[in-house]
Motif scaffolding. Sequence first.
Motif, PDB file in Angstrom:
ATOM      1  N   ALA A 298       0.713  -1.157   0.149  1.00  0.00           N
ATOM      2  CA  ALA A 298       0.172   0.048   0.139  1.00  0.00           C
ATOM      3  C   ALA A 298       0.899   1.287   0.045  1.00  0.00           C
ATOM      4  CB  ALA A 298      -0.735  -0.107   1.157  1.00  0.00           C
ATOM      5  N   VAL A 299       1.979   1.353   0.653  1.00  0.00           N
ATOM      6  CA  VAL A 299       2.603   2.299   0.839  1.00  0.00           C
ATOM      7  C   VAL A 299       3.558   2.690  -0.675  1.00  0.00           C
ATOM      8  CG1 VAL A 299       5.061   3.106   1.579  1.00  0.00           C
ATOM      9  CG2 VAL A 299       3.264   2.257   3.229  1.00  0.00           C
ATOM     10  N   ARG A 300       3.818   1.322  -1.274  1.00  0.00           N
ATOM     11  CA  ARG A 300       4.316   1.562  -2.507  1.00  0.00           C
ATOM     12  C   ARG A 300       3.386   2.190  -3.398  1.00  0.00           C
ATOM     13  NH1 ARG A 300       5.882  -4.329  -1.977  1.00  0.00           N
ATOM     14  NH2 ARG A 300       7.909  -4.450  -1.051  1.00  0.00           N
ATOM     15  N   ARG A 301       2.083   1.934  -3.310  1.00  0.00           N
ATOM     16  CA  ARG A 301       1.108   2.288  -4.258  1.00  0.00           C
ATOM     17  C   ARG A 301       0.937   3.931  -3.989  1.00  0.00           C
ATOM     18  NH1 ARG A 301      -2.522  -2.087  -7.027  1.00  0.00           N
ATOM     19  NH2 ARG A 301      -1.089  -3.788  -7.161  1.00  0.00           N
ATOM     20  N   ASP A 306       1.513   8.329   4.251  1.00  0.00           N
ATOM     21  CA  ASP A 306       0.641   9.372   4.970  1.00  0.00           C
ATOM     22  C   ASP A 306      -0.786   8.282   5.095  1.00  0.00           C
ATOM     23  OD1 ASP A 306      -1.378  11.540   5.358  1.00  0.00           O
ATOM     24  OD2 ASP A 306      -2.003  10.654   3.441  1.00  0.00           O
ATOM     25  N   ARG A 307      -1.298   8.270   6.392  1.00  0.00           N
ATOM     26  CA  ARG A 307      -2.339   7.195   6.647  1.00  0.00           C
ATOM     27  C   ARG A 307      -3.446   7.361   5.490  1.00  0.00           C
ATOM     28  NH1 ARG A 307      -5.808   7.508  12.145  1.00  0.00           N
ATOM     29  NH2 ARG A 307      -7.994   8.033  11.166  1.00  0.00           N
ATOM     30  N   ALA A 308      -3.963   8.429   5.437  1.00  0.00           N
ATOM     31  CA  ALA A 308      -5.336   8.320   4.479  1.00  0.00           C
ATOM     32  C   ALA A 308      -5.171   7.922   3.110  1.00  0.00           C
ATOM     33  CB  ALA A 308      -5.807   9.960   4.291  1.00  0.00           C
ATOM     34  N   SER A 309      -3.799   8.121   2.501  1.00  0.00           N
ATOM     35  CA  SER A 309      -3.212   7.689   1.207  1.00  0.00           C
ATOM     36  C   SER A 309      -3.182   6.212   1.440  1.00  0.00           C
ATOM     37  CB  SER A 309      -1.827   8.162   0.757  1.00  0.00           C
ATOM     38  OG  SER A 309      -2.122   9.705   0.945  1.00  0.00           O
ATOM     39  N   VAL A 310      -2.371   5.476   2.445  1.00  0.00           N
ATOM     40  CA  VAL A 310      -2.355   4.127   2.502  1.00  0.00           C
ATOM     41  C   VAL A 310      -3.614   3.429   2.720  1.00  0.00           C
ATOM     42  CG1 VAL A 310      -1.430   2.502   4.117  1.00  0.00           C
ATOM     43  CG2 VAL A 310       0.029   4.413   3.608  1.00  0.00           C
ATOM     44  N   VAL A 311      -4.590   4.012   3.436  1.00  0.00           N
ATOM     45  CA  VAL A 311      -5.905   3.403   3.607  1.00  0.00           C
ATOM     46  C   VAL A 311      -6.702   3.213   2.344  1.00  0.00           C
ATOM     47  CG1 VAL A 311      -8.056   3.840   4.633  1.00  0.00           C
ATOM     48  CG2 VAL A 311      -5.980   3.753   6.210  1.00  0.00           C
ATOM     49  N   ARG A 312      -6.464   4.256   1.662  1.00  0.00           N
ATOM     50  CA  ARG A 312      -7.208   4.438   0.276  1.00  0.00           C
ATOM     51  C   ARG A 312      -6.484   3.397  -0.671  1.00  0.00           C
ATOM     52  NH1 ARG A 312      -7.474   9.878   0.664  1.00  0.00           N
ATOM     53  NH2 ARG A 312      -5.617  10.199  -0.518  1.00  0.00           N
ATOM     54  N   ALA A 313      -5.258   3.120  -0.778  1.00  0.00           N
ATOM     55  CA  ALA A 313      -4.362   2.136  -1.550  1.00  0.00           C
ATOM     56  C   ALA A 313      -4.677   0.802  -1.081  1.00  0.00           C
ATOM     57  CB  ALA A 313      -3.162   2.670  -1.471  1.00  0.00           C
ATOM     58  N   PRO A 322      -0.242 -16.937   2.399  1.00  0.00           N
ATOM     59  CA  PRO A 322      -0.260 -18.143   2.528  1.00  0.00           C
ATOM     60  C   PRO A 322      -1.526 -19.099   2.547  1.00  0.00           C
ATOM     61  CG  PRO A 322       1.552 -17.155   3.985  1.00  0.00           C
ATOM     62  CD  PRO A 322       0.464 -16.113   3.126  1.00  0.00           C
ATOM     63  N   GLN A 323      -2.745 -18.312   3.019  1.00  0.00           N
ATOM     64  CA  GLN A 323      -3.808 -18.802   3.322  1.00  0.00           C
ATOM     65  C   GLN A 323      -4.777 -18.847   1.810  1.00  0.00           C
ATOM     66  OE1 GLN A 323      -7.428 -16.370   4.696  1.00  0.00           O
ATOM     67  NE2 GLN A 323      -5.500 -15.583   5.973  1.00  0.00           N
ATOM     68  N   GLY A 324      -4.174 -17.949   0.849  1.00  0.00           N
ATOM     69  CA  GLY A 324      -4.942 -18.044  -0.412  1.00  0.00           C
ATOM     70  C   GLY A 324      -4.781 -16.392  -0.793  1.00  0.00           C
ATOM     71  N   THR A 325      -5.597 -15.870  -1.759  1.00  0.00           N
ATOM     72  CA  THR A 325      -5.593 -14.561  -2.077  1.00  0.00           C
ATOM     73  C   THR A 325      -6.578 -13.708  -1.065  1.00  0.00           C
ATOM     74  OG1 THR A 325      -5.609 -15.285  -4.419  1.00  0.00           O
ATOM     75  CG2 THR A 325      -6.213 -12.971  -3.890  1.00  0.00           C
ATOM     76  N   VAL A 326      -6.094 -12.771  -0.536  1.00  0.00           N
ATOM     77  CA  VAL A 326      -6.747 -11.831   0.451  1.00  0.00           C
ATOM     78  C   VAL A 326      -6.801 -10.361  -0.094  1.00  0.00           C
ATOM     79  CG1 VAL A 326      -6.043 -13.341   2.509  1.00  0.00           C
ATOM     80  CG2 VAL A 326      -4.434 -11.261   1.864  1.00  0.00           C
ATOM     81  N   ARG A 327      -7.767  -9.582   0.194  1.00  0.00           N
ATOM     82  CA  ARG A 327      -7.995  -8.199   0.131  1.00  0.00           C
ATOM     83  C   ARG A 327      -8.600  -7.517   1.077  1.00  0.00           C
ATOM     84  NH1 ARG A 327     -12.178  -5.836  -2.801  1.00  0.00           N
ATOM     85  NH2 ARG A 327     -13.113  -7.992  -3.324  1.00  0.00           N
ATOM     86  N   VAL A 328      -8.209  -6.325   1.192  1.00  0.00           N
ATOM     87  CA  VAL A 328      -8.792  -5.509   2.450  1.00  0.00           C
ATOM     88  C   VAL A 328     -10.255  -4.870   1.685  1.00  0.00           C
ATOM     89  CG1 VAL A 328      -8.613  -3.410   3.874  1.00  0.00           C
ATOM     90  CG2 VAL A 328      -6.735  -5.061   3.650  1.00  0.00           C
ATOM     91  N   ASP A 329     -11.193  -5.017   2.377  1.00  0.00           N
ATOM     92  CA  ASP A 329     -12.545  -4.300   2.345  1.00  0.00           C
ATOM     93  C   ASP A 329     -12.449  -2.787   2.444  1.00  0.00           C
ATOM     94  OD1 ASP A 329     -15.424  -4.416   1.561  1.00  0.00           O
ATOM     95  OD2 ASP A 329     -15.721  -4.331   3.680  1.00  0.00           O
TER      96      ASP A 329
END
Length: 386
Positions: A298-301, A306-313, A322-329
Amino acid sequence: MASSGAPVTIGILFSQTGVTAVLERAQRQAASLAVSQVNSEGGLLGRELHLLDSDTASDPARYKTEATRLLDLGADAIVGCYMSSARKAVLPIVEARNSLLFYPTLYEGFEYASCCIYSGAAPNQNARILADYLTETHGDRYFFVGSNYVYPYESNRVMRDLLSNRGAKVVDEVYIPLNPTDEDIAKVIALIRNAGPVVVFSTIVGDGAVRFCSAYDRAGFDRHLQPVASLTFGEPEIAALGKSAATGHIKAAPYFSVIDSPANLAFVTAYREKFGPDSPISAEAEAAFFQVKLFAEAVRRAGTTDRASVVRALPTFSLEAPQGTVRVDAATHHTHLWPRVAVVDESGTFRIVRESAKPVAPDPYLVEVEKLPPVTLASVPSGGAN
Ligand code: ACM
């Protein structure tokens, strides 16, 4: 190795001592493995990722002071906390400092904080599949025992609803201190004996859970008929208990170290090369590992910490965990995860008996959980009936 600017720093808020150190040590190790992998892959924004360490001693007050210290030292984000009491102690500090807490532990749900990313299971991602499995395979009488703090009370409330919706009954619900005496445990064992054949749903955590399961083993219950089921008791606790005393225990979680996939094999191999061939790896450790990777990506993207930018990314990409594909909602700040149930076999190893065929969206307020059809199940490898 990228190192042209000041490092990006991530604070680690885990207990190396105290009642939950048995499992938080694995979380800390997994997070530190992820930090070294991020650096060996070139860092982020041309900078290294540095880890700021702490020992929170399983004490919510200590999590607060250590969170403050880490943020004073310039941590760009924090990964940590096991007990919900610790998370609740830390969140106001993280919010006041406009920082971000990555929380890698299953919890009771019913929470949203703009400063928190939740990647342990919410109840619709662990309790629901466990309630289905138990009522289909183990009958309808349940005994609840928990540690005396917020997660067990709230988790039991949810589990009671899920079980009663499936026609099952809770015969008793008791709580013991976080650091129980032998007498506290003996009283619960006597109550379970009197209640007759039941599944014990345990929300006891840490050393208390290890000591309870040891007493349950010594008391001679047939754990195939009267298993202990939980959302918490994983590989680190089994290692502390001794494998033969754990046979028959049941856990629902998104991750078990026996998952057969290239991503998990790479993770388990790297973890055990770094921390020893017998190092136990829990679901909560795996989440700590992939949360560091989520933060780095997220920082790379975002091109900034900055928190707001990281949360948006964060919700804009998926990660091969390791458990499979994950994604933040984006809406809930929780994570799409893979519900699974596993039973400890005769060798003391988890055997997956039920798993979702696809990641399940988080529903931390259980708005949809009982309206939707059961999770689509994958066929499990041979020997994995049910
Ligand atoms: C927990 O307290 N969230 C296990």
